[in-house]
Design a protein around this motif. Sequence first.
Motif, PDB file in Angstrom:
ATOM      1  N   SER A 100     -38.814 -20.444  10.775  1.00 34.33           N
ATOM      2  CA  SER A 100     -38.889 -21.396   9.416  1.00 34.33           C
ATOM      3  C   SER A 100     -38.591 -22.741   9.673  1.00 34.33           C
ATOM      4  N   LYS A 101     -38.247 -23.178  10.888  1.00 37.54           N
ATOM      5  CA  LYS A 101     -38.211 -24.508  11.190  1.00 37.54           C
ATOM      6  C   LYS A 101     -39.531 -25.074  11.745  1.00 37.54           C
ATOM      7  N   ILE A 102     -40.170 -24.281  12.165  1.00 38.26           N
ATOM      8  CA  ILE A 102     -41.704 -24.755  12.621  1.00 38.26           C
ATOM      9  C   ILE A 102     -42.502 -24.948  11.345  1.00 38.26           C
ATOM     10  N   ARG A 110     -42.099 -25.983  -0.308  1.00 39.94           N
ATOM     11  CA  ARG A 110     -40.901 -26.406   0.642  1.00 39.94           C
ATOM     12  C   ARG A 110     -39.680 -26.600   0.466  1.00 39.94           C
ATOM     13  N   ASN A 111     -39.175 -26.612  -0.722  1.00 39.51           N
ATOM     14  CA  ASN A 111     -37.605 -26.341  -0.905  1.00 39.51           C
ATOM     15  C   ASN A 111     -37.082 -24.828  -0.456  1.00 39.51           C
ATOM     16  N   LEU A 112     -38.112 -23.932  -0.879  1.00 40.87           N
ATOM     17  CA  LEU A 112     -37.880 -22.633  -0.220  1.00 40.87           C
ATOM     18  C   LEU A 112     -37.655 -22.511   1.344  1.00 40.87           C
ATOM     19  N   VAL A 113     -38.778 -23.068   1.928  1.00 39.21           N
ATOM     20  CA  VAL A 113     -38.575 -23.196   3.206  1.00 39.21           C
ATOM     21  C   VAL A 113     -37.564 -23.931   3.968  1.00 39.21           C
ATOM     22  N   LYS A 114     -37.122 -24.943   3.016  1.00 37.99           N
ATOM     23  CA  LYS A 114     -36.012 -25.822   3.673  1.00 37.99           C
ATOM     24  C   LYS A 114     -34.676 -24.816   3.468  1.00 37.99           C
ATOM     25  N   VAL A 154     -30.339 -21.735   6.892  1.00 36.52           N
ATOM     26  CA  VAL A 154     -29.509 -20.396   7.111  1.00 36.52           C
ATOM     27  C   VAL A 154     -28.756 -20.284   8.594  1.00 36.52           C
ATOM     28  N   THR A 155     -27.650 -19.965   8.744  1.00 28.80           N
ATOM     29  CA  THR A 155     -27.239 -19.998  10.205  1.00 28.80           C
ATOM     30  C   THR A 155     -26.642 -18.695  10.365  1.00 28.80           C
ATOM     31  N   GLU A 156     -26.381 -17.735   9.414  1.00 29.49           N
ATOM     32  CA  GLU A 156     -25.989 -16.553   9.939  1.00 29.49           C
ATOM     33  C   GLU A 156     -27.093 -15.632  10.578  1.00 29.49           C
ATOM     34  N   VAL A 157     -27.067 -15.042  11.759  1.00 28.31           N
ATOM     35  CA  VAL A 157     -27.923 -14.550  12.445  1.00 28.31           C
ATOM     36  C   VAL A 157     -28.488 -13.320  11.704  1.00 28.31           C
ATOM     37  N   ASN A 158     -29.703 -13.453  11.576  1.00 28.05           N
ATOM     38  CA  ASN A 158     -30.478 -12.218  10.982  1.00 28.05           C
ATOM     39  C   ASN A 158     -31.963 -12.374  11.134  1.00 28.05           C
ATOM     40  N   TRP A 159     -32.905 -11.196  10.880  1.00 31.22           N
ATOM     41  CA  TRP A 159     -34.129 -11.181  11.276  1.00 31.22           C
ATOM     42  C   TRP A 159     -34.669 -12.397  10.148  1.00 31.22           C
ATOM     43  N   ASP A 160     -35.620 -13.160  10.393  1.00 30.15           N
ATOM     44  CA  ASP A 160     -36.247 -14.142   9.646  1.00 30.15           C
ATOM     45  C   ASP A 160     -36.695 -13.685   8.325  1.00 30.15           C
ATOM     46  N   GLU A 205     -34.664 -12.055   0.894  1.00 32.71           N
ATOM     47  CA  GLU A 205     -33.408 -12.492   0.196  1.00 32.71           C
ATOM     48  C   GLU A 205     -33.384 -13.660  -0.688  1.00 32.71           C
ATOM     49  N   LEU A 206     -34.227 -14.699  -0.168  1.00 32.42           N
ATOM     50  CA  LEU A 206     -34.482 -16.030  -0.838  1.00 32.42           C
ATOM     51  C   LEU A 206     -35.451 -15.645  -2.042  1.00 32.42           C
ATOM     52  N   ILE A 207     -36.544 -15.126  -1.824  1.00 31.38           N
ATOM     53  CA  ILE A 207     -37.625 -14.959  -2.744  1.00 31.38           C
ATOM     54  C   ILE A 207     -36.864 -14.246  -3.699  1.00 31.38           C
TER      55      ILE A 207
END
Length: 200
Positions: A53-55, A116-120, A125-131, A137-139
Amino acid sequence: MSNYVIVTGYTFDTDYVAAANNLVQSCNRLNVPVLSYGYQSLGEWTKNTMVKSKIILEALTSQDRDVIWLDADAEMKSYPLLFDKLADQCDISFRYHRGIELLSGTLYLKNNEVVRNLVKEWSEVTEVNWDQRILQELIEGPYKNKLVIYPLPEEYVKINPRDNEFKQLECVIGHKQMSRQQRKTIGYEQPKKFKRLHKR
């Protein structure tokens, strides 16, 4: 100039380096623009997936065109005609595996404010889970009804079956599913069980 760029990421000093180079070469053969980002492993496979997500956010903010993410173990086998048309049809395009699980190996992301807001938010998200679980969950949650979604055809995110020679895989974009082995090599901790909180 193309209205999109392929983006991928790989961890240094792993088998993903050679895989990403192979992906770049496959894009170059078809004259498809591509950017490849390398980064230091965080020591655990799931944490590494969260760098995606950061890339993507970096690419969206630095490029004046749409972004198509491909996992490093992907290969472009034929020219992706669909990608030339998606800009007029959607904000985001992906495929659900068996209609349930979002697959993030191939993602089309229109370079606009809502994406861009979605990806930001995805990148924060800091809780470790599959990207892909975080993105799903966001979508299906806060971004439901905010995005125009185009269902990605299977041939654009074709996963190579176990014990199958990749060169025999017929598709536009194939995925070697290197995670089957790399989880063992890099290190892997089972993330929390994914429970969808929002109905599609």
